[in-house]
Design a protein around this motif. Structure first.
Motif, short mmCIF file in Angstrom:
data_model
loop_
_atom_site.label_atom_id
_atom_site.label_comp_id
_atom_site.label_asym_id
_atom_site.label_seq_id
_atom_site.Cartn_x
_atom_site.Cartn_y
_atom_site.Cartn_z
N SER A 357 -21.98 40.40 -14.35
CA SER A 357 -21.97 40.74 -12.93
C SER A 357 -22.39 39.51 -12.12
CB SER A 357 -22.95 41.88 -12.66
OG SER A 357 -23.24 41.98 -11.28
N TYR A 358 -21.64 39.21 -11.08
CA TYR A 358 -21.98 38.03 -10.28
C TYR A 358 -23.34 38.20 -9.60
CZ TYR A 358 -21.91 34.44 -6.72
OH TYR A 358 -22.24 33.37 -5.93
N VAL A 359 -23.57 39.36 -9.01
CA VAL A 359 -24.81 39.57 -8.25
C VAL A 359 -26.03 39.57 -9.17
CG1 VAL A 359 -26.08 41.22 -6.82
CG2 VAL A 359 -23.64 40.84 -6.42
N VAL A 360 -25.90 40.12 -10.35
CA VAL A 360 -27.05 40.25 -11.26
C VAL A 360 -27.23 39.02 -12.14
CG1 VAL A 360 -28.01 41.58 -13.19
CG2 VAL A 360 -26.85 42.77 -11.29
N HIS A 361 -26.15 38.50 -12.70
CA HIS A 361 -26.26 37.47 -13.73
C HIS A 361 -26.01 36.04 -13.25
CE1 HIS A 361 -25.14 41.22 -16.02
NE2 HIS A 361 -26.25 40.86 -16.64
N VAL A 362 -25.31 35.88 -12.14
CA VAL A 362 -24.93 34.53 -11.70
C VAL A 362 -25.65 34.11 -10.42
CG1 VAL A 362 -22.99 33.03 -11.07
CG2 VAL A 362 -22.65 34.87 -12.74
N LEU A 363 -25.62 34.95 -9.40
CA LEU A 363 -26.12 34.57 -8.09
C LEU A 363 -27.59 34.13 -8.08
CD1 LEU A 363 -25.61 34.30 -5.06
CD2 LEU A 363 -26.17 36.73 -4.82
N PRO A 364 -28.53 34.87 -8.70
CA PRO A 364 -29.93 34.43 -8.62
C PRO A 364 -30.15 33.03 -9.18
CG PRO A 364 -29.78 36.70 -9.40
CD PRO A 364 -28.39 36.16 -9.41
N GLY A 365 -29.60 32.75 -10.35
CA GLY A 365 -29.76 31.42 -10.94
C GLY A 365 -29.12 30.34 -10.10
#
Length: 466
Positions: A357-365
């Motif tokens: 998931s972009y919001v969960v797995h990519v965006l924060p990092g």
């Protein structure tokens, strides 16, 4: 040298046009250094290329750029920074067209090498024009704007690449450079000319040749060592060590391309070591991330490019401000904290897997990584130039750019092999995921090491000089 009465005012029309010209030109070169990452899988499929071929599509450009960028900086100091810069821009447009029409991996690699030669002429000139052409009080803001927007060009590469791939094909990522280069040539009439009037003697041809040979040999060894026998690996190591030693000896001579006295400054040396580590991590992260998102997570090229958008937005909004703050506080704190924050962002990205998931797995990092990168880029550029005499602006810029490109070049050549990726592994999700995870953790370690180098190497720069 430029007469003090002729120095540009940043808020003047000519000052703004000059800054726009050098940002656009260096941005094109920076964009091409990263835009190809997003097209790697498509190029590999269309031209039936192996992973080694794709590495050389990236590394052919970086190798020529890193090997010859000192030559570009030195030529600019001697012959005129504006003249050499615009020659590089024109050559970049021509070689981009050659890449766009490539019909095989070997043709594309050859075109990328020639593109890197052109980039080596224009890249150091852009920053040297700012350092020698603007009033001293305007330089921090000008450098900050240059660094921020140039960094955006690198970061936005995957986004632009994804859009062009979905709406035109991979050849457009090169063809788009042609009209942009023509625009720079038109704007370039506003750029003032400057040179180092104290530079004399013959050009350091031998140093340039030996330096390029050393970097080329090291890159080849790091890329192909897994396919070589032990005696060949040992022989390659001896050759590389000999060439590096010869280059160091040659650069101790009067009139050297990379004057040794620049490295007598601990700040200059520490800033360049930090550059090597951080840009090595950045190059590998972008290379592996866009592959992982497409091959394993099922993203389209455009979606994979959009995944890097936080880096672009944060750098665009805050790089200039970061430069002003660093001018007040000194570069040590942002150049220490920035890489550590970047490392904290790289760690969660390492665990991107299938159906991420972009919001969960990519965006924060990505957001955390972008904040760290923005904190360090502008202060790094300013620290390197402040540590060198103004008359060596082109050479100092060339050295730092060479170190950045060499770091990315060598890391992209070495780290995929070190984490077990080779051949057509980039097409196999399970194998790629294991290598991707290890590779990004290595990148996090490199970023953290860059922060440590800054903390100890910039001890005398906690407050701005002068």
């Amino acid at each position: 040298m430029t007469d003090p009465d002729d120095l540009l005012v940043l808020r003047s029309r000519r000052g703004r046009l000059t800054l726009a010209t050098v940002i656009l030109g260096s941005g094109i070169a920076g964009l091409d250094g990263s835009v190809v990452n997003i097209a790697a899988r498509t190029i590999g499929t269309d031209l039936d290329a192996s992973l080694a071929d794709l590495q050389w599509v990236l590394n052919g450009y970086l190798l020529a750029l890193a090997s010859l960028i000192l030559v570009g900086g030195s030529l600019g100091d001697r012959l005129g920074r504006r003249k050499v810069y615009l020659i590089g821009v024109a050559a970049f447009g021509v070689t981009s067209a050659l890449c766009a029409f490539a019909q095989s991996p070997s043709q594309l690699i050859a075109g990328r090498v020639l593109q890197g030669v052109a980039a080596a002429l224009l890249t150091p000139g852009s920053l040297a024009i700012i350092e020698s052409g603007f009033r001293r009080e305007d330089r921090p803001a000008a450098i900050g704007t240059w660094a921020g927007l140039s960094g955006v060009a690198f970061a936005v590469g995957p986004l632009v690449g994804g859009f062009l791939l979905e709406h035109g094909g991979w050849r457009w990522i090169f063809a788009i450079n042609v009209p942009l280069c023509l625009l720079v040539l038109v704007l370039g009439r506003q750029v003032p000319e400057s040179r180092d009037d104290e530079e004399a003697g013959r050009f350091d041809v031998l140093g340039a040749v030996v330096g390029a040979a050393a970097l080329a040999s090291l890159t080849a060894a790091l890329t192909f060592w897994r396919d070589w026998s032990a005696p060949v690996v040992v022989a390659a190591a001896v050759v590389v060590a000999g060439l590096v030693a010869a280059f160091v000896v040659l650069e101790r001579r009067p009139g050297a391309m990379a004057p040794v006295e620049l490295f007598a400054s601990r700040v200059f040396s520490a800033a360049n070591l930090m550059t090597f580590l951080v840009y090595g991590a950045l190059g590998v992260m972008i290379f592996l991330l866009v592959l992982q998102l497409q091959v394993t997570s099922g993203y389209s090229p455009l979606e994979a490019g959009l995944a890097t958008l936080p880096t672009t937005v944060v750098m665009l909004l805050f790089s200039s401000r970061a430069a002003v703050v660093a001018a007040r506080t000194g570069p040590r704190l942002p150049m220490t904290v920035g890489p550590l924050v970047g490392a904290a962002g790289a760690v969660p990205l390492a665990f991107i897997g299938p159906h991420a998931s972009y919001v969960v797995h990519v965006l924060p990092g990505m957001v955390v990584f972008a904040v760290g990168l923005t904190m360090l880029v502008s202060p790094l550029t300013a620290a390197v130039l402040d540590a060198a005499p103004d008359r060596h602006a082109g050479v100092a810029s060339g050295i730092n750019n060479a170190v950045a490109r060499a770091g990315s070049l060598l890391a992209v050549a070495a780290i995929p092999a070190l984490v077990g990726l080779s051949g057509e592994d980039y097409r196999r999700p399970s194998v790629l995921t294991d290598g991707f995870r290890s590779g990004l953790l290595v990148c996090a370690a490199l970023l953290a090491a860059g922060g440590i180098v800054s903390w100890y190497g910039l001890r005398s720069t906690t407050q701005p000089s002068g």
